[in-house]
Structures are given as C-alpha cells and as structure tokens.
Design an enzyme around this catalytic site. Structure first.
Site, mmCIF file in Angstrom:
data_model
loop_
_atom_site.group_PDB
_atom_site.id
_atom_site.type_symbol
_atom_site.label_atom_id
_atom_site.label_comp_id
_atom_site.label_asym_id
_atom_site.label_seq_id
_atom_site.Cartn_x
_atom_site.Cartn_y
_atom_site.Cartn_z
ATOM 1 N N GLY A 143 0.767 -1.241 0.000
ATOM 2 C CA GLY A 143 0.000 0.000 0.000
ATOM 3 C C GLY A 143 0.797 1.290 0.000
ATOM 4 N N ASP B 263 0.986 3.280 4.406
ATOM 5 C CA ASP B 263 -0.127 4.007 3.789
ATOM 6 C C ASP B 263 -1.116 4.520 4.828
ATOM 7 O OD1 ASP B 263 -1.022 1.441 4.442
ATOM 8 O OD2 ASP B 263 -1.887 1.001 2.488
ATOM 9 N N LYS C 78 -6.227 6.892 10.829
ATOM 10 C CA LYS C 78 -7.652 6.659 11.105
ATOM 11 C C LYS C 78 -7.767 6.333 12.589
ATOM 12 C CE LYS C 78 -9.962 4.031 7.880
ATOM 13 N NZ LYS C 78 -10.482 2.742 7.356
ATOM 14 N N ASP D 168 -4.372 2.195 11.149
ATOM 15 C CA ASP D 168 -5.770 1.913 11.458
ATOM 16 C C ASP D 168 -5.837 1.365 12.888
ATOM 17 O OD1 ASP D 168 -8.447 1.358 11.250
ATOM 18 O OD2 ASP D 168 -8.317 0.043 9.533
ATOM 19 N N PHE E 194 -13.840 3.296 4.494
ATOM 20 C CA PHE E 194 -12.823 2.573 3.741
ATOM 21 C C PHE E 194 -12.388 3.426 2.554
ATOM 22 C CE2 PHE E 194 -10.787 -0.694 1.232
ATOM 23 C CZ PHE E 194 -10.098 -1.375 2.232
HETATM 24 P P1 XMP Z 1 -3.710 -1.792 10.999
HETATM 25 O O1 XMP Z 1 -5.115 -2.100 11.446
HETATM 26 O O2 XMP Z 1 -2.769 -2.916 11.253
HETATM 27 O O3 XMP Z 1 -3.951 -1.731 9.472
HETATM 28 O O4 XMP Z 1 -3.227 -0.451 11.483
HETATM 29 C C1 XMP Z 1 -3.126 -1.221 8.565
HETATM 30 C C2 XMP Z 1 -3.396 -1.890 7.257
HETATM 31 O O5 XMP Z 1 -4.810 -2.138 7.030
HETATM 32 C C3 XMP Z 1 -5.176 -1.774 5.732
HETATM 33 N N1 XMP Z 1 -6.255 -0.751 5.792
HETATM 34 C C4 XMP Z 1 -6.832 -0.167 4.746
HETATM 35 N N2 XMP Z 1 -6.623 -0.328 3.430
HETATM 36 N N3 XMP Z 1 -8.286 1.272 2.961
HETATM 37 C C5 XMP Z 1 -7.348 0.390 2.554
HETATM 38 O O6 XMP Z 1 -7.154 0.272 1.341
HETATM 39 C C6 XMP Z 1 -8.576 1.494 4.268
HETATM 40 O O7 XMP Z 1 -9.431 2.314 4.595
HETATM 41 C C7 XMP Z 1 -7.796 0.715 5.202
HETATM 42 N N4 XMP Z 1 -7.788 0.666 6.557
HETATM 43 C C8 XMP Z 1 -6.826 -0.251 6.873
HETATM 44 C C9 XMP Z 1 -3.939 -1.248 5.085
HETATM 45 O O8 XMP Z 1 -3.425 -2.254 4.268
HETATM 46 C C10 XMP Z 1 -2.953 -0.978 6.179
HETATM 47 O O9 XMP Z 1 -1.648 -1.305 5.812
HETATM 48 MG MG MG Z 2 -0.915 -2.091 4.038
#
Ligand code: XMP
Ligand code: MG
Length: 187
Positions: free
Chosen positions: A51, A107, A138, A110, A159
């Site tokens: 990403g 990227d 986020k 989350d 998303f």
């Molecule tokens: P965590 O939850 O580990 O997640 O912080 C990070 C990864 O989750 C994916 N992610 C998204 N990918 N749109 C996306 O295309 C989104 O809104 C989204 N939210 C989480 C992403 O791969 C990131 O590396």
């Molecule tokens: Mg990712």
C-alpha cells in the site's frame, strides 16, 4: 476512426476525499520536515508493501538527503472478521539495520497492529530509532498504543482507496484518495 470508450476505475468512486493537488502539497511538506530532522543521520526508509508504494516513491523525491531504502511486507492473522493483532512478516528487509535510524513508511494507520509489530521487529533487529511516517491516520479504530511521528492526513472511519490503497487489489493506481460507492462492496 471511431473512438473506443475506456471503462476506467473512476466510475466506482463515490467522492474524492483528498485530491492529487492536496496530496502533492502535503507530501512535499513531510519530505521537507524529514529532511530537516534526519539531515545528518543517514536514515533508512522502510516501506511497508504494498500500500505505501506510491506515497513512498513521492516522498523520496522530495527528501533530498543521504539515505537508503528497503521494503518489507506484513500480514495479520484474522479470526473471523476481526484482526487478531498477530502480525507475520512475509518478506523482510535485506539491510543490516544495527545502529541505523529508520523511517517506517506506511499508507494508513488503522488498528495500529501492523506498525506496532513491525516497529518492534525493527527494534529487535537492532535499529537505533524507528520513526513512523503514515500518509493517513484513522484514529477511530485504534487498538494499540501507538503514535505516528509524521502524518499526512487524519481520515474518518470509512474505507478509502487510491494512491496505493486498495480494495481487493484494485484502485491502487488512482492518483487521489477516494471513497468507494457502496455497491462495489455489495456486488
Ligand atoms: P492496521 O489495522 O494494522 O492496518 O493499522 C493497517 C493496514 O490495514 C489496511 N487498511 C486499509 N486499506 N483502505 C485500505 O485500502 C482502508 O481504509 C484501510 N484501513 C486499513 C492497510 O493495508 C494498512 O496497511
Ligand atoms: Mg498495508
């Protein structure tokens, strides 16, 4: 000659959340900030695949200091619909990072599980420091106590796709960050 209409990915986008112009301006600001902070430190930029690839490349172009780069890939084990919080490194960096300053580029932050685990992994491998640089934050869904050092934009709990981010491996090639039409998910 008759012109053929190309069926582009744009038709699936409900709205543009962050335009190409705003992305470019913000990435330039972050690049300048990192250049000032790491001028004498010869940092290693580590991109989390896949990403971050577009953000990573644009950031490199606007951060003109001596530095190296490498990549890794990580995935989380999922139990049902929720992330278990356990992250596996699928592909690791090649560089010896003992004593190096790392700028970890992702990227989106989350739940925080990915960066929490990956930064721990880099510290275990002997990194002197690990700073977190994320294009999007986020905060609504955070599960881990983690604070990014450089943030492009804070986004709501929706998303988002484009500029490297995907839905089912599509839309990474959009030049902006957008929100998908709900019917794309419902198909
Ligand atoms: P965590 O939850 O580990 O997640 O912080 C990070 C990864 O989750 C994916 N992610 C998204 N990918 N749109 C996306 O295309 C989104 O809104 C989204 N939210 C989480 C992403 O791969 C990131 O590396
Ligand atoms: Mg990712």
């Amino acid at each position: 000659m008759e012109e053929k209409t190309i069926n582009t990915i744009e038709k699936d986008i409900l709205k543009v959340l962050i335009s190409e112009r705003r992305l470019k301006k913000r990435v330039r600001e972050i690049g300048a900030q990192i250049a000032a902070d790491f001028e004498e430190k010869d940092p290693l930029f580590v991109g989390v695949l896949r990403g971050s690839f577009m953000f990573f490349a644009d950031l490199m172009r606007v951060c003109p200091i001596p530095c190296g780069l490498d990549f890794l890939s990580a995935s989380s084990y999922n139990s049902g619909t929720s992330s278990s919080g356990v992250v596996k490194i699928d592909y690791d960096i090649k560089a010896d990072i003992r004593g190096r300053h790392i700028v970890l580029v992702e990227d989106i932050l989350d739940s925080g599980n990915t960066l929490y685990n990956v930064s721990g992994h880099l510290k275990d491998r002997g990194a002197k420091s690990v700073k977190l640089c994320v294009l999007l934050d986020k905060p609504a869904r955070r599960e881990k106590p983690i604070k990014p050092d450089y943030v492009g934009f804070t986004v709501p709990d929706a998303f988002v796709v484009g500029y490297g981010l995907d839905y089912a491996d599509r839309y990474r090639n959009l030049p902006y960050i957008g929100v998908l039409k709900p019917e794309v998910y419902e198909q």
